[in-house]
Design an enzyme around this catalytic site. Structure first.
Site, PDB file in Angstrom:
ATOM      1  N   SER A 211       0.827  -1.206   0.000  1.00 38.57           N
ATOM      2  CA  SER A 211       0.000   0.000   0.000  1.00 38.57           C
ATOM      3  C   SER A 211       0.860   1.253   0.000  1.00 38.57           C
ATOM      4  CB  SER A 211      -0.956  -0.004   1.186  1.00 38.57           C
ATOM      5  OG  SER A 211      -0.286  -0.343   2.356  1.00 38.57           O
TER       6      SER A 211
ATOM      7  N   GLU B 264      -6.195  -1.381  -7.425  1.00 46.99           N
ATOM      8  CA  GLU B 264      -5.390  -0.342  -8.082  1.00 46.99           C
ATOM      9  C   GLU B 264      -4.268  -1.027  -8.860  1.00 46.99           C
ATOM     10  OE1 GLU B 264      -5.610   3.556  -5.226  1.00 46.99           O
ATOM     11  OE2 GLU B 264      -4.447   1.901  -4.428  1.00 46.99           O
TER      12      GLU B 264
ATOM     13  N   HIS C 296      -2.872  -3.421  -6.045  1.00 44.98           N
ATOM     14  CA  HIS C 296      -3.239  -3.119  -4.659  1.00 44.98           C
ATOM     15  C   HIS C 296      -4.709  -3.419  -4.390  1.00 44.98           C
ATOM     16  CE1 HIS C 296      -3.691   0.012  -1.252  1.00 44.98           C
ATOM     17  NE2 HIS C 296      -3.322  -1.154  -0.773  1.00 44.98           N
TER      18      HIS C 296
END
Ligand code: CAA
Length: 301
Positions: free
Chosen positions: A119, A152, A140
């Site tokens: 992250s 993501e 992600h």
């Protein structure tokens, strides 16, 4: 675009097991690597439970046992040799991630794509531990992985276009909604979420409201599924604190700086739901108890 059939997942903790589960649910063969068998057992038990919850609702397209049969656990890196994509979800530590990829690079077939679920750690800084930086992306996911729709897809300045598009399409095949972003710390979600969570702590320190009232306000006033303190406890105060430090280091802006209270709670070992105490006491997870009394002195009356 390359065809993905077999997926490797590094780490079988909360995120790794969730990622392994959604890959198996989408029909991929999955091999999950851990350092000890007991961590595989724990992660797979969580997957069984989650699949059971989906099955109860009739939300699975096939029997849970068929999905489970596509999952293998291993402690041997060699078992990942023929994976088409390897998704890393180990500890948030740059050295550990670099060591892991450096050791896998000569083992896993050269055409395979490496992806990191980090992250906050730079994809660019991690990929240079391998000889395939052009085949390296961020992917992600969000907690709880089986329920959260977003993923993501993160590119670096050297990511090959076909690799990026392959992973973007792979995200869709997992039943997720992929968004395109690049390797800037926090990507999209944490770039916006982290200052909001830190502002909630600052508002509490300034006496704007109690923990419970701030949570209710944001939940009902904005239609968020959880208030900021419940979400902080859910994500983990230690994890959030770690991310804020990486983001502050990157941007040097106050909005990414940890408020003193968050730091004190982490130093005291209050990590949130995972170890029973954070902004709430989670002894009874059905009825978390706000910790305003214990935190007095940090919030204005
Ligand atoms: N597997 C399968 N089903 C599950 C599940 C799991 N792991 N967890 C919950 N469920 C099911 C429940 O059984 C329940 O089913 P029914 O509707 O049939 O009863 C349903 O999902 C809803 O669960 P709950 O009733 O327990 O609670 P909820 O309605 O509040 O939903 C939630 C739970 C989806 C987690 C929701 O509260 C939510 O979206 N919260 C915000 C989470 C969030 O923001 N996550 C992102 C954090 S940031 C991050 O992850 C990235 C980072 O880098 C830090």
């Amino acid at each position: 675009m390359m065809e993905i059939k077999k997926v490797g997942v590094l780490g079988c903790g909360l995120m790794g097991s969730g990622i392994a589960q959604v890959c198996a649910m989408a029909g991929f063969d999955v091999t999950a690597l851990e350092i000890e068998q007991k961590f595989i057992d724990k992660g797979f038990a969580g997957i069984r439970k989650s699949l059971g919850r989906f099955a109860e609702k009739g939300a699975l397209k096939e029997p849970a046992d068929n999905i489970f049969a596509r999952l293998k656990g291993t402690t041997r890196k060699e078992d990942l040799a023929d994976c088409d994509i390897v998704i890393e979800a180990i500890i948030e530590n740059l050295d550990e991630k670099r060591k892991m990829y450096a050791s896998l690079d000569p083992i896993v077939k050269p055409a395979a794509i490496f992806a990191s679920n980090t992250s906050s750690i730079s994809i660019t800084e991690t990929m240079t531990a391998t000889k395939r930086p052009d085949r390296f992306v961020g992917l992600h996911f969000f907690n709880p992985v089986p329920l959260m729709k977003l993923v993501e897809v993160v590119r670096t300045i050297v990511t090959a276009d076909d690799v990026y598009e392959t992973v973007y399409e792979f995200g869709k095949k997992l039943g997720k909604v992929p968004v395109r972003t690049s390797d800037k710390t926090g990507f999209v979600v944490n770039r916006l979420l982290v200052p909001y969570l830190l502002d909630a702590v600052r508002a509490y320190e300034e006496g704007v409201g109690s923990i419970g009232d701030i949570d209710v306000a944001m939940k009902l006033g904005c239609g968020y599924p959880m208030g900021p303190f419940t979400l902080l406890d859910f994500v983990g105060l230690d994890t959030t604190y770690y991310i804020t430090n990486v983001m502050f280091d990157e941007f040097k802006e106050r909005r990414f700086a940890s408020p003193p209270l968050l730091k004190r709670m982490v130093m005291a070992g209050w990590y949130g739901k995972k170890n029973g105490k954070g902004f709430y006491d989670w002894s009874n997870p059905e009825q978390p108890v706000p910790q305003d009394a214990a935190l007095r002195g940090f919030a204005k009356e």
